[in-house]
Design an enzyme around this catalytic site. Structure first.
Site, PDB file in Angstrom:
ATOM      1  N   GLN A  97      -3.561  -2.554 -10.434  1.00 54.66           N
ATOM      2  CA  GLN A  97      -4.735  -2.326 -10.939  1.00 54.66           C
ATOM      3  C   GLN A  97      -5.000  -2.961 -12.181  1.00 54.66           C
ATOM      4  O   GLN A  97      -3.866  -3.571 -12.982  1.00 54.66           O
ATOM      5  CB  GLN A  97      -5.048  -0.967 -11.313  1.00 54.66           C
ATOM      6  CG  GLN A  97      -4.641   0.164 -10.205  1.00 54.66           C
ATOM      7  CD  GLN A  97      -5.258   1.443 -10.525  1.00 54.66           C
ATOM      8  OE1 GLN A  97      -5.347   1.970 -11.612  1.00 54.66           O
ATOM      9  NE2 GLN A  97      -5.327   2.497  -9.394  1.00 54.66           N
ATOM     10  N   HIS A  99      -7.877  -2.942 -15.528  1.00 58.98           N
ATOM     11  CA  HIS A  99      -8.862  -2.135 -16.209  1.00 58.98           C
ATOM     12  C   HIS A  99      -9.831  -3.177 -17.167  1.00 58.98           C
ATOM     13  O   HIS A  99      -9.144  -3.652 -17.869  1.00 58.98           O
ATOM     14  CB  HIS A  99      -8.468  -0.911 -16.969  1.00 58.98           C
ATOM     15  CG  HIS A  99      -7.520   0.159 -16.070  1.00 58.98           C
ATOM     16  ND1 HIS A  99      -7.996   0.487 -14.879  1.00 58.98           N
ATOM     17  CD2 HIS A  99      -6.435   0.361 -16.286  1.00 58.98           C
ATOM     18  CE1 HIS A  99      -7.339   1.388 -14.385  1.00 58.98           C
ATOM     19  NE2 HIS A  99      -6.187   1.556 -15.388  1.00 58.98           N
ATOM     20  N   GLU A 134      -4.433   3.404 -21.038  1.00 68.43           N
ATOM     21  CA  GLU A 134      -3.669   4.383 -20.740  1.00 68.43           C
ATOM     22  C   GLU A 134      -2.295   4.377 -21.274  1.00 68.43           C
ATOM     23  O   GLU A 134      -1.872   3.232 -21.847  1.00 68.43           O
ATOM     24  CB  GLU A 134      -3.419   4.425 -19.121  1.00 68.43           C
ATOM     25  CG  GLU A 134      -4.468   4.204 -18.447  1.00 68.43           C
ATOM     26  CD  GLU A 134      -4.218   3.934 -17.038  1.00 68.43           C
ATOM     27  OE1 GLU A 134      -4.966   4.346 -15.991  1.00 68.43           O
ATOM     28  OE2 GLU A 134      -3.189   3.250 -16.621  1.00 68.43           O
ATOM     29  N   HIS A 255      -1.159  -3.871 -13.569  1.00 71.07           N
ATOM     30  CA  HIS A 255       0.010  -2.990 -13.682  1.00 71.07           C
ATOM     31  C   HIS A 255       0.052  -1.998 -12.557  1.00 71.07           C
ATOM     32  O   HIS A 255      -1.052  -2.158 -11.763  1.00 71.07           O
ATOM     33  CB  HIS A 255      -0.106  -2.006 -14.952  1.00 71.07           C
ATOM     34  CG  HIS A 255      -1.340  -1.241 -15.064  1.00 71.07           C
ATOM     35  ND1 HIS A 255      -2.463  -1.799 -15.677  1.00 71.07           N
ATOM     36  CD2 HIS A 255      -1.733  -0.219 -14.715  1.00 71.07           C
ATOM     37  CE1 HIS A 255      -3.478  -0.828 -15.535  1.00 71.07           C
ATOM     38  NE2 HIS A 255      -2.909   0.204 -14.772  1.00 71.07           N
ATOM     39  N   ARG A 274      -8.921  -3.466  -8.342  1.00 69.11           N
ATOM     40  CA  ARG A 274      -7.632  -3.483  -7.548  1.00 69.11           C
ATOM     41  C   ARG A 274      -7.146  -4.889  -7.381  1.00 69.11           C
ATOM     42  O   ARG A 274      -7.863  -5.937  -7.142  1.00 69.11           O
ATOM     43  CB  ARG A 274      -7.561  -2.564  -6.322  1.00 69.11           C
ATOM     44  CG  ARG A 274      -7.788  -1.114  -6.438  1.00 69.11           C
ATOM     45  CD  ARG A 274      -7.851  -0.156  -5.388  1.00 69.11           C
ATOM     46  NE  ARG A 274      -8.168   1.125  -5.875  1.00 69.11           N
ATOM     47  CZ  ARG A 274      -9.114   1.569  -5.788  1.00 69.11           C
ATOM     48  NH1 ARG A 274     -10.380   0.811  -6.049  1.00 69.11           N
ATOM     49  NH2 ARG A 274      -9.158   2.679  -6.462  1.00 69.11           N
TER      50      ARG A 274
END
EC number: 5.3.1.8
Length: 391
Positions: A97, A99, A134, A255, A274
Site C-alpha cells: 500500500q 497512502h 501509521e 509498505h 494498492r
C-alpha cells in the site's frame, strides 16, 4: 474512564488463533480475526456503558460533548477522535500500500466526488480528504516491507532476474529515481505472456538464491503465486521487527505487513492506493503520482523511543496521534494528557483510578479516558500502551 467493548474485523488474511493465544479472546466459529479496533471510527466504533447501564457507541458519546471529551485543541483541530488504535494479526501478507499525503488526499477526494464516483466503487481511491500516517509496534516477531532500498542494493538484488523485463535491464544501466518509477509501473502493468515469463524467471532464481529477501518472496508466493508484487522484496526493505520495536510509515512510501501480531495506530482515514499482492483494483497512474521514489536505508526505519522514567515515548512526526508505553509497578504513577486517550493492557494487569472510580484492565482490555478526566492514577504489573494527542 470507561472500559471499551471493541469489535473484531474478520478479514481473510487474519490469524484464527493469535487473539485467543495472546488475550484469551474466544473464536468459536474459527473465523480469521484480523484486527481488533479501538476508537470511534464510523465503520466500527468501540462501545461503552453509559451511566444508565446502556451500551452505546463511543462515537455518539464523543459527538455529544466534543470539547470536554476530546479536549479543546483536538475538538477544534479535528472535530472527532483523530486516531484509530488496532491489534493487527496477520497470518498471511496484506497488500502493498501507499497512502497519499494530506494535500493530495484533499485534491483526490474532491476530484472523485466531482466525477460522481460512488464511495463503495472498486475504482474509488479516496474515501476521505485525510492523510493516513501509521505506527506499527510489534507484539510478536513481525515481518514487513517498508520504503525503497538503497539503489546500489536494488541493483545487486536484481542481477539474478535481469532478463525478466526490459525495465529491469534499463534500471540496471542507470539506477536513478526516474527509472525506478518506470520499473515500478512496468512491473505492475505486466499482463499475460509478459507477466508469466517474468514470474517464471523470478521463480527459477529462487532455486539458487538463499537468505533474504528471497525467503520473503518464497513466503509471499505461497499466497500470491501469480502476482507481480512478488518482485517487491527486491525493491523494498524487508524489515523484521522484534517484539517491542516500532516503525513509522510515512505518506507516499510503499509498505506491506506480511506476518505477525502488532499494535497499529493510524489517523482516521481509509485512503489506500494498492501496489500489489491484491486481487483488488490498482490505479497505476494515481499510485505512481503518489509515490516518492527515494531510497531509505533499512537502519533508519525503526522509531527510536525516548525513555522518561517508567514511560517509553515513541516520537511521531504528525499531530494525529501520539504513542507511549508504560511499565507498571506497585508504585502509583499518574498518566495525564490534554486530550482523550485510549489505554490498552499489553500484558500483566493494571488498576486505574480517578477519585472514587476504579477500573481494572487485564491483557487485551482497553479503556477510554476523556480529556477532562486527566490525570488518572495507575499501578499494577506489566505494560500499558497509550494513544493520545500532544496538541
Amino acid at each position: 474512564m470507561q472500559k471499551l467493548i471493541n469489535s473484531v474485523q474478520n478479514y481473510a488474511w487474519g490469524s484464527k488463533t493469535a487473539l485467543t493465544e495472546l488475550y484469551g479472546m474466544e473464536n468459536p466459529s474459527s473465523q480469521p480475526m484480523a484486527e481488533l479496533w479501538m476508537g470511534a471510527h464510523p465503520k466500527s466504533s468501540s462501545r461503552v456503558q453509559n451511566a444508565a447501564g446502556d451500551i452505546v457507541s463511543l462515537r455518539d458519546v464523543i459527538e455529544s460533548d466534543k470539547s470536554t471529551l476530546l479536549g479543546e485543541a483536538v475538538a477544534k483541530r479535528f472535530g472527532e477522535l483523530p486516531f484509530l488504535f488496532k491489534v493487527l494479526c496477520a497470518a498471511q501478507p496484506l497488500s502493498i500500500q501507499v497512502h497519499p499525503n494530506k494535500h493530495n488526499s484533499e485534491i483526490g477526494f474532491a476530484k472523485e466526488n466531482a466525477a460522481g464516483i460512488p464511495m463503495d466503487a472498486a475504482e474509488r481511491n479516496y474515501k476521505d480528504p485525510n492523510h493516513k500516517p501509521e505506527l506499527v509496534f510489534a507484539l510478536t516477531p513481525f515481518l514487513a516491507m517498508n520504503a525503497f532500498r538503497e539503489f546500489s542494493e536494488i541493483v545487486s538484488l536484481l542481477q539474478p532476474v535481469a532478463g525478466a523485463h526490459p525495465a529491469i535491464a534499463h534500471f540496471l544501466q542507470q539506477p536513478h529515481a526516474e527509472r525506478l518509477s518506470e520499473l515500478f509501473a512496468n512491473l505492475l502493468n505486466m499482463q499475460g505472456e509478459e507477466k508469466s515469463r517474468a514470474l517464471a524467471i523470478l521463480k527459477s532464481a529462487l532455486d539458487s538464491q538463499q537468505g533474504e529477501p528471497w525467503q520473503t518472496i518464497r513466503l509471499i508466493s505461497e499466497f500470491y503465486p501469480e502476482d507481480s508484487g512478488l518482485f517487491s522484496p527486491l525493491l523494498l526493505n524487508v524489515v523484521k521487527l522484534n517484539p517491542g520495536e516500532a516503525m513509522f510509515l510515512f505518506a507516499e512510501t510503499p509498505h506491506a505487513y506480511l506476518q505477525g501480531v502488532a499494535l497499529e495506530v493510524m489517523a482516521n482515514s481509509d485512503n489506500v492506493l494498492r501496489a500489489g499482492l491484491t486481487p483488488k483494483y490498482i490505479d497505476i497512474p494515481e499510485l505512481v503520482a503518489n509515490v516518492k521514489f527515494e531510497a531509505k536505508p533499512a537502519n533508519q526505519l525503526l522509531t527510536q523511543p525516548v525513555k522518561q522514567g517508567a514511560e517509553l515515548d515513541f516520537p511521531i512526526p504528525v499531530d494525529d496521534f501520539a504513542f507511549s508505553l508504560h511499565d507498571l509497578s506497585d508504585k502509583e504513577t499518574t498518566i495525564s494528557q490534554q486530550s482523550a486517550a485510549i489505554l490498552f493492557c499489553v500484558e500483566g494487569d493494571a488498576t486505574l483510578w480517578k477519585g472514587s472510580q476504579q477500573l481494572q484492565l487485564k491483557p487485551g482490555e482497553s479503556a477510554f479516558i476523556a480529556a477532562n478526566e486527566s490525570p488518572v492514577t495507575v499501578k499494577g504489573h506489566g505494560r500499558l500502551a497509550r494513544v493520545y494527542n500532544k496538541l
